[in-house]
Design a protein around this motif. Structure first.
Motif, PDB file in Angstrom:
ATOM      1  N   GLY A 153       0.794  -1.216   0.000  1.00  0.00           N
ATOM      2  CA  GLY A 153       0.000   0.000   0.000  1.00  0.00           C
ATOM      3  C   GLY A 153       0.828   1.268   0.000  1.00  0.00           C
ATOM      4  N   GLY A 154       0.184   2.353   0.428  1.00  0.00           N
ATOM      5  CA  GLY A 154       0.719   3.694   0.232  1.00  0.00           C
ATOM      6  C   GLY A 154       1.529   4.280   1.367  1.00  0.00           C
ATOM      7  N   ASN A 155       1.692   3.563   2.490  1.00  0.00           N
ATOM      8  CA  ASN A 155       2.520   4.086   3.566  1.00  0.00           C
ATOM      9  C   ASN A 155       3.983   3.784   3.258  1.00  0.00           C
ATOM     10  OD1 ASN A 155       0.230   4.946   4.882  1.00  0.00           O
ATOM     11  ND2 ASN A 155       0.153   3.220   6.297  1.00  0.00           N
ATOM     12  N   ALA A 156       4.470   4.447   2.232  1.00  0.00           N
ATOM     13  CA  ALA A 156       5.811   4.205   1.703  1.00  0.00           C
ATOM     14  C   ALA A 156       6.225   5.410   0.875  1.00  0.00           C
ATOM     15  CB  ALA A 156       5.820   2.942   0.846  1.00  0.00           C
ATOM     16  N   ASP A 157       7.468   5.398   0.440  1.00  0.00           N
ATOM     17  CA  ASP A 157       7.932   6.475  -0.436  1.00  0.00           C
ATOM     18  C   ASP A 157       7.359   6.324  -1.840  1.00  0.00           C
ATOM     19  OD1 ASP A 157       9.746   7.872   1.395  1.00  0.00           O
ATOM     20  OD2 ASP A 157      10.961   6.042   1.301  1.00  0.00           O
ATOM     21  N   TYR A 158       7.171   5.077  -2.274  1.00  0.00           N
ATOM     22  CA  TYR A 158       6.630   4.789  -3.601  1.00  0.00           C
ATOM     23  C   TYR A 158       5.591   3.678  -3.485  1.00  0.00           C
ATOM     24  CZ  TYR A 158      10.696   7.346  -5.348  1.00  0.00           C
ATOM     25  OH  TYR A 158      11.644   8.307  -5.588  1.00  0.00           O
ATOM     26  N   ILE A 159       4.672   3.631  -4.444  1.00  0.00           N
ATOM     27  CA  ILE A 159       3.686   2.559  -4.499  1.00  0.00           C
ATOM     28  C   ILE A 159       3.473   2.150  -5.948  1.00  0.00           C
ATOM     29  CG2 ILE A 159       1.799   4.248  -4.468  1.00  0.00           C
ATOM     30  CD1 ILE A 159       0.013   2.127  -3.190  1.00  0.00           C
ATOM     31  N   LEU A 160       3.397   0.847  -6.173  1.00  0.00           N
ATOM     32  CA  LEU A 160       3.090   0.293  -7.489  1.00  0.00           C
ATOM     33  C   LEU A 160       1.589   0.069  -7.571  1.00  0.00           C
ATOM     34  CD1 LEU A 160       4.370  -0.903 -10.132  1.00  0.00           C
ATOM     35  CD2 LEU A 160       4.218  -3.138  -8.994  1.00  0.00           C
ATOM     36  N   VAL A 161       0.927   0.656  -8.578  1.00  0.00           N
ATOM     37  CA  VAL A 161      -0.528   0.569  -8.679  1.00  0.00           C
ATOM     38  C   VAL A 161      -0.948   0.144 -10.078  1.00  0.00           C
ATOM     39  CG1 VAL A 161      -0.812   2.377  -6.938  1.00  0.00           C
ATOM     40  CG2 VAL A 161      -0.837   2.999  -9.367  1.00  0.00           C
ATOM     41  N   GLU A 162      -2.161  -0.388 -10.162  1.00  0.00           N
ATOM     42  CA  GLU A 162      -2.769  -0.660 -11.462  1.00  0.00           C
ATOM     43  C   GLU A 162      -3.343   0.643 -12.003  1.00  0.00           C
ATOM     44  OE1 GLU A 162      -2.358  -3.791 -12.598  1.00  0.00           O
ATOM     45  OE2 GLU A 162      -1.389  -4.144 -10.654  1.00  0.00           O
ATOM     46  N   GLU A 163      -3.134   0.908 -13.286  1.00  0.00           N
ATOM     47  CA  GLU A 163      -3.684   2.131 -13.865  1.00  0.00           C
ATOM     48  C   GLU A 163      -5.198   2.179 -13.707  1.00  0.00           C
ATOM     49  OE1 GLU A 163      -3.003   4.774 -17.877  1.00  0.00           O
ATOM     50  OE2 GLU A 163      -3.606   2.672 -18.136  1.00  0.00           O
ATOM     51  N   THR A 164      -5.855   1.028 -13.695  1.00  0.00           N
ATOM     52  CA  THR A 164      -7.318   0.970 -13.579  1.00  0.00           C
ATOM     53  C   THR A 164      -7.807   1.433 -12.213  1.00  0.00           C
ATOM     54  OG1 THR A 164      -7.125  -1.360 -12.940  1.00  0.00           O
ATOM     55  CG2 THR A 164      -7.592  -0.876 -15.266  1.00  0.00           C
ATOM     56  N   THR A 165      -6.918   1.577 -11.243  1.00  0.00           N
ATOM     57  CA  THR A 165      -7.330   2.022  -9.905  1.00  0.00           C
ATOM     58  C   THR A 165      -7.031   3.505  -9.676  1.00  0.00           C
ATOM     59  OG1 THR A 165      -5.200   1.402  -8.894  1.00  0.00           O
ATOM     60  CG2 THR A 165      -6.927  -0.277  -8.934  1.00  0.00           C
ATOM     61  N   CYS A 166      -6.645   4.204 -10.707  1.00  0.00           N
ATOM     62  CA  CYS A 166      -6.254   5.604 -10.537  1.00  0.00           C
ATOM     63  C   CYS A 166      -7.342   6.572 -11.004  1.00  0.00           C
ATOM     64  CB  CYS A 166      -4.963   5.895 -11.305  1.00  0.00           C
ATOM     65  SG  CYS A 166      -3.514   5.117 -10.577  1.00  0.00           S
ATOM     66  N   VAL A 167      -7.448   7.673 -10.276  1.00  0.00           N
ATOM     67  CA  VAL A 167      -8.355   8.767 -10.585  1.00  0.00           C
ATOM     68  C   VAL A 167      -7.529  10.047 -10.603  1.00  0.00           C
ATOM     69  CG1 VAL A 167     -10.243  10.179  -9.632  1.00  0.00           C
ATOM     70  CG2 VAL A 167     -10.407   7.679  -9.602  1.00  0.00           C
ATOM     71  N   ARG A 168      -7.767  10.897 -11.582  1.00  0.00           N
ATOM     72  CA  ARG A 168      -6.965  12.120 -11.700  1.00  0.00           C
ATOM     73  C   ARG A 168      -7.220  13.058 -10.519  1.00  0.00           C
ATOM     74  NH1 ARG A 168      -4.066  13.471 -15.841  1.00  0.00           N
ATOM     75  NH2 ARG A 168      -5.189  11.978 -17.191  1.00  0.00           N
ATOM     76  N   LEU A 169      -6.151  13.585  -9.949  1.00  0.00           N
ATOM     77  CA  LEU A 169      -6.229  14.542  -8.845  1.00  0.00           C
ATOM     78  C   LEU A 169      -6.196  15.947  -9.434  1.00  0.00           C
ATOM     79  CD1 LEU A 169      -6.186  15.221  -5.795  1.00  0.00           C
ATOM     80  CD2 LEU A 169      -3.682  15.050  -5.897  1.00  0.00           C
ATOM     81  N   PRO A 170      -7.290  16.701  -9.318  1.00  0.00           N
ATOM     82  CA  PRO A 170      -7.307  18.049  -9.896  1.00  0.00           C
ATOM     83  C   PRO A 170      -6.199  18.938  -9.326  1.00  0.00           C
ATOM     84  CG  PRO A 170      -9.530  17.352  -9.286  1.00  0.00           C
ATOM     85  CD  PRO A 170      -8.589  16.337  -8.711  1.00  0.00           C
ATOM     86  N   ASP A 171      -5.732  19.858 -10.142  1.00  0.00           N
ATOM     87  CA  ASP A 171      -4.652  20.755  -9.722  1.00  0.00           C
ATOM     88  C   ASP A 171      -5.043  21.586  -8.505  1.00  0.00           C
ATOM     89  OD1 ASP A 171      -3.089  19.847 -11.805  1.00  0.00           O
ATOM     90  OD2 ASP A 171      -3.611  21.501 -13.153  1.00  0.00           O
TER      91      ASP A 171
END
Length: 361
Positions: free
Chosen positions: A133-151
């Motif tokens: 998971g995300g409690n790290a410096d980096y995380i490997l994710v599936e592109e299908t699990t991503c949502v764009r974070l608005p600026d």
């Protein structure tokens, strides 16, 4: 971040199940087909992690054995893409994203609808539970699990959308909160605070909060999210006084407790709609007078869908709502043990781990 070199190793946080958090040095993964490597900007600590992983490793939702598989913890990350594997089409290096916290099979009916949380395939894996998971410096994710974070939103905003705000949004969508409604929010932890903020954005004309902890009520009052907050000593009397005896047309229980759910259904008006999103506990209610004779509709929802999470991110910008205001403590990854102690009881609002160089982004 597009020109930033990725190191060979990174820090990751693990939970042994004895109310401590341990940091280990581990290799930085490389993205495969359809995968992205993110530099984590912020990662929230969820109450479900405390109950099922931090204090002890428990079986969760019918999983055979403990649900936590000894991976890097954290299912509420947001960050920036630093590498993309073959076949990625939507996101590339430099894109800021929120991570939906379940990677599904993408072929079952639930995944096709965007509800990977309810994936029925054997490949289902939750970040921070069955995969790193995300409690790290980096995380490997599936592109299908991503949502764009608005600026317009920060990484901390994104981390909160990844779970708590998404959960609250789905619950309020189910009961169709609008400008015609009063909203009762039971349980003023991070999800309850999110429900108040989103409910206001959806147009609720009045929002009442119920919370047993005086400390949490004071925190909520300081955020100016509610028209009124009440304790659990005779909450029905206070709610009746605030609503001219009618109760509220909509309610959402974020407490996950039998008493909290009872408060929600008992104080909803005739023809009202009640949403249940709090995990755990039981529902116990008198049926005839409380449910049938009031013609109540009960909804239960579990997190949200990927498309709804994307709409929520856009709506928050449109409403001018910043989720990060419910964060009471931000700590660097190096202080993960202290962060979990706060989240387990000493903290007031939401607790987040943040990257030192990205906290304000």
């Amino acid at each position: 971040m597009s020109g930033t070199a990725v190191p060979a190793t990174m820090r990751g946080v693990y939970l042994p199940g004895d109310s401590t958090a341990v940091i280990k040095e581990i290799p930085v993964p490389e993205p495969g087909p359809g995968q992205l490597l993110l530099r984590v900007g912020a990662s929230g600590i969820c109450g479900s992690d405390i109950g099922y992983i931090y204090r002890e490793h428990k079986t969760h939702r019918g999983v055979d054995g403990p649900a936590y598989r000894g991976v890097v913890t954290g299912h509420e990350p947001s960050g920036v893409v630093v590498a993309a594997g073959p076949g990625c089409r939507e996101y590339g290096v430099g894109d800021r994203v929120i991570v939906y916290h379940i990677a599904g099979c993408m072929t079952c009916d639930n995944c096709r609808r965007g509800y990977q949380i309810s994936c029925t395939g054997a490949a289902r894996a939750a970040y921070g539970w069955q995969r790193d998971g995300g409690n790290a410096d980096y995380i490997l994710v599936e592109e299908t699990t991503c949502v764009r974070l608005p600026d317009e939103l920060s990484y901390v905003d994104g981390a909160l959308i990844a779970c708590g705000f998404g959960t609250a949004y789905e619950g309020l969508r189910r009961v169709a909160v609008s400008g015609e409604d009063d909203l009762l929010v039971v349980g003023l932890g991070p999800v309850g605070l999110a429900a108040a903020m989103i409910g206001r954005g959806m147009g609720a004309r009045r929002i009442i909060g119920v919370e047993p902890s005086a400390r949490r009520r004071a925190w909520a009052d300081g955020l100016d999210l509610f028209d009124a907050t009440v304790g659990v000593d005779a909450p029905g009397e206070a709610i009746a006084e605030l609503t001219a005896g009618r109760g509220t047309s909509t309610a959402i229980d974020c407490s996950g407790s039998r008493a909290g759910r009872g408060t929600a259904v008992e104080n909803t008006a005739e023809w009202g709609r009640v949403s249940l999103v709090g995990e755990g506990g039981t529902l116990e209610t008198e049926v005839s007078d409380t449910l049938l004779h009031k013609q109540l509709t009960l909804h239960a929802s579990w997190v949200t869908s990927v498309p709804a999470m994307a709409r929520l991110a856009g709506n928050l910008v449109r409403w001018g709502v910043r989720p990060e205001v419910v964060v009471s403590e931000r700590l660097p990854l190096a202080e993960a043990d202290a962060a979990y102690r706060l989240a387990a009881g000493a903290g007031t609002g939401k607790v987040c781990l943040v990257a030192d160089d990205m906290a304000g982004s």
